[in-house]
Scaffold this active site. Structure first.
Site, PDB file in Angstrom:
ATOM      1  CB  SER A   1      -0.888   0.006   1.248  1.00  0.00           C
ATOM      2  OG  SER A   1      -1.582   1.233   1.349  1.00  0.00           O
TER       3      SER A   1
ATOM      4  CE1 TYR B   1      -4.210  -2.079   5.094  1.00  0.00           C
ATOM      5  CE2 TYR B   1      -3.385   0.136   4.668  1.00  0.00           C
ATOM      6  CZ  TYR B   1      -3.897  -1.061   4.204  1.00  0.00           C
ATOM      7  OH  TYR B   1      -4.070  -1.251   2.859  1.00  0.00           O
TER       8      TYR B   1
HETATM    9  P1  NAP Z   1     -11.620  -5.475   0.140  1.00  0.00           P
HETATM   10  O1  NAP Z   1     -12.462  -4.943  -0.968  1.00  0.00           O
HETATM   11  O2  NAP Z   1     -12.030  -5.229   1.568  1.00  0.00           O
HETATM   12  O3  NAP Z   1     -11.406  -7.041  -0.107  1.00  0.00           O
HETATM   13  C1  NAP Z   1     -10.638  -7.753   0.821  1.00  0.00           C
HETATM   14  C2  NAP Z   1     -10.545  -9.195   0.387  1.00  0.00           C
HETATM   15  O4  NAP Z   1      -9.697  -9.883   1.303  1.00  0.00           O
HETATM   16  C3  NAP Z   1     -11.880  -9.904   0.399  1.00  0.00           C
HETATM   17  O5  NAP Z   1     -11.912 -10.832  -0.665  1.00  0.00           O
HETATM   18  C4  NAP Z   1     -11.872 -10.606   1.748  1.00  0.00           C
HETATM   19  O6  NAP Z   1     -12.647 -11.788   1.794  1.00  0.00           O
HETATM   20  C5  NAP Z   1     -10.414 -10.976   1.858  1.00  0.00           C
HETATM   21  N1  NAP Z   1      -9.952 -11.213   3.209  1.00  0.00           N
HETATM   22  C6  NAP Z   1     -10.081 -10.411   4.293  1.00  0.00           C
HETATM   23  N2  NAP Z   1      -9.503 -10.972   5.360  1.00  0.00           N
HETATM   24  C7  NAP Z   1      -9.025 -12.170   4.938  1.00  0.00           C
HETATM   25  C8  NAP Z   1      -8.352 -13.229   5.564  1.00  0.00           C
HETATM   26  N3  NAP Z   1      -8.055 -13.199   6.879  1.00  0.00           N
HETATM   27  N4  NAP Z   1      -8.012 -14.311   4.836  1.00  0.00           N
HETATM   28  C9  NAP Z   1      -8.316 -14.387   3.514  1.00  0.00           C
HETATM   29  N5  NAP Z   1      -8.967 -13.412   2.856  1.00  0.00           N
HETATM   30  C10 NAP Z   1      -9.314 -12.329   3.572  1.00  0.00           C
HETATM   31  O7  NAP Z   1     -10.133  -4.910   0.074  1.00  0.00           O
HETATM   32  P2  NAP Z   1      -9.264  -4.339  -1.150  1.00  0.00           P
HETATM   33  O8  NAP Z   1      -9.357  -2.866  -1.096  1.00  0.00           O
HETATM   34  O9  NAP Z   1      -9.544  -5.060  -2.398  1.00  0.00           O
HETATM   35  O10 NAP Z   1      -7.822  -4.710  -0.598  1.00  0.00           O
HETATM   36  C11 NAP Z   1      -7.045  -5.767  -1.123  1.00  0.00           C
HETATM   37  C12 NAP Z   1      -5.598  -5.511  -0.736  1.00  0.00           C
HETATM   38  O11 NAP Z   1      -5.213  -4.240  -1.270  1.00  0.00           O
HETATM   39  C13 NAP Z   1      -5.373  -5.422   0.782  1.00  0.00           C
HETATM   40  O12 NAP Z   1      -4.149  -6.047   1.120  1.00  0.00           O
HETATM   41  C14 NAP Z   1      -5.285  -3.921   1.037  1.00  0.00           C
HETATM   42  O13 NAP Z   1      -4.498  -3.632   2.161  1.00  0.00           O
HETATM   43  C15 NAP Z   1      -4.625  -3.467  -0.250  1.00  0.00           C
HETATM   44  N6  NAP Z   1      -4.809  -2.051  -0.549  1.00  0.00           N
HETATM   45  C16 NAP Z   1      -6.048  -1.546  -0.833  1.00  0.00           C
HETATM   46  C17 NAP Z   1      -6.173  -0.186  -1.109  1.00  0.00           C
HETATM   47  C18 NAP Z   1      -7.488   0.465  -1.427  1.00  0.00           C
HETATM   48  O14 NAP Z   1      -7.548   1.707  -1.485  1.00  0.00           O
HETATM   49  N7  NAP Z   1      -8.550  -0.274  -1.655  1.00  0.00           N
HETATM   50  C19 NAP Z   1      -5.043   0.636  -1.068  1.00  0.00           C
HETATM   51  C20 NAP Z   1      -3.820   0.084  -0.775  1.00  0.00           C
HETATM   52  C21 NAP Z   1      -3.710  -1.261  -0.516  1.00  0.00           C
HETATM   53  P3  NAP Z   1     -14.184 -11.821   2.331  1.00  0.00           P
HETATM   54  O15 NAP Z   1     -15.004 -11.397   1.144  1.00  0.00           O
HETATM   55  O16 NAP Z   1     -14.447 -13.208   2.683  1.00  0.00           O
HETATM   56  O17 NAP Z   1     -14.275 -10.882   3.466  1.00  0.00           O
END
Ligand code: NAP
Length: 248
Positions: A143, A157
């Site tokens: 991130s 985080y």
């Molecule tokens: P999201 O929409 O909240 O999706 C999170 C995903 O991770 C979901 O499929 C969820 O599954 C799964 N998950 C959560 N806890 C888990 C666990 N303990 N074991 C296995 N799967 C798990 O999040 P996102 O924004 O796509 O984020 C994905 C990655 O990108 C993360 O690492 C986040 O830190 C990173 N990121 C995101 C952003 C942003 O702005 N969105 C920015 C920087 C980095 P369920 O559906 O079962 O809950």
């Protein structure tokens, strides 16, 4: 046989976008999830519609046995593994560090650090030529928080993503002669469900003025970078952290 990509947390957001894009690029796909089985099933359907063989497996990255079983299932089903996207991650309600308790710290570190390390370990055990594998690619989803620090929101985080950056650099060197490339993407403000966990309504829109490009990004754009890092087009790229953050 086609290539196989395993994506942790592939039921929603960046992981789901990566799964569907990978399916369209000829990969068979395994996605893990924890809670949202319906969303995971929908991703499998979309991957199938794109021509891929796909499977969703309930597996908490914070549970070592779940991660090992996830990799075992992938090998049993597809007989090979070519790319692993270390994507699952969580954040908690926005808070100052002096308000954060140990229970929260334990959970964020267990999922975002320990989960990512165990996933990478299993990926190396399956793909490294040292272990009889044919090589492959690991893409860690870090991130922009790792270099911004996320003050007044979630330094915990941000620090877990710093750990992921360090792991990317170290592991890339460790397995460079074993056929495995290790890279990371560092997304900025991307429109996904994760921001709801912060408790700040419209977080992306609120912070968009701080982004040089003045807007949030889309999961598809992050997925494109992940797919490039996993592909042969990036065959001389390893230990690299790619920002997908609109210049932030
Ligand atoms: P999201 O929409 O909240 O999706 C999170 C995903 O991770 C979901 O499929 C969820 O599954 C799964 N998950 C959560 N806890 C888990 C666990 N303990 N074991 C296995 N799967 C798990 O999040 P996102 O924004 O796509 O984020 C994905 C990655 O990108 C993360 O690492 C986040 O830190 C990173 N990121 C995101 C952003 C942003 O702005 N969105 C920015 C920087 C980095 P369920 O559906 O079962 O809950």
């Amino acid at each position: 046989m086609g290539r196989v990509m395993l994506i942790t947390g592939g039921s929603r957001g960046i992981g789901a976008a990566t799964a569907v894009l990978a399916a369209g690029r000829g990969y068979d796909v395994v996605v893990s999830f924890v809670r949202d089985a319906d969303a995971a099933a929908e991703v499998v359907e979309r991957c199938a519609a794109a021509g891929a063989d796909a499977e969703a497996v309930r597996a908490d990255v914070g549970e070592e046995a779940d991660v090992v079983a996830l990799f075992d299932e992938t090998i049993d089903r597809f007989g090979r593994l070519d790319a692993v996207v270390n994507n699952a991650g969580i954040l908690h309600t926005a808070a100052r560090l002096d308000e954060i308790g140990v229970e929260r710290l334990d959970e964020v570190c267990r999922v975002n650090i320990v989960g990512a390390f165990v996933t990478a370990r299993e990926a190396v055990r399956r793909m490294s030529t040292r272990h009889g594998g044919r090589g492959g690619a690991i893409v860690n989803v870090s991130s922009a928080a790792s270099y911004l620090g996320s003050p007044n929101e979630f330094i915990d985080y941000a620090a877990t993503k710093g750990a992921l950056d360090t792991m990317t650099i170290g592991l890339a060197k460790e397995v460079a002669t074993e056929g495995i490339r290790v890279n990371a993407v560092r997304p900025g403000l991307i429109h996904t469900d994760i921001h709801a966990s912060s408790g700040i309504v419209d977080r992306v829109e609120r912070l968009a003025p701080n982004v040089p490009m003045q807007r949030g990004g889309e999961a598809d754009g992050v997925a494109e970078t992940i797919l490039w890092l996993a592909s042969d087009a990036a065959s001389y790229v390893t230990g690299t952290l790619v920002n997908v953050s609109g210049g932030r």
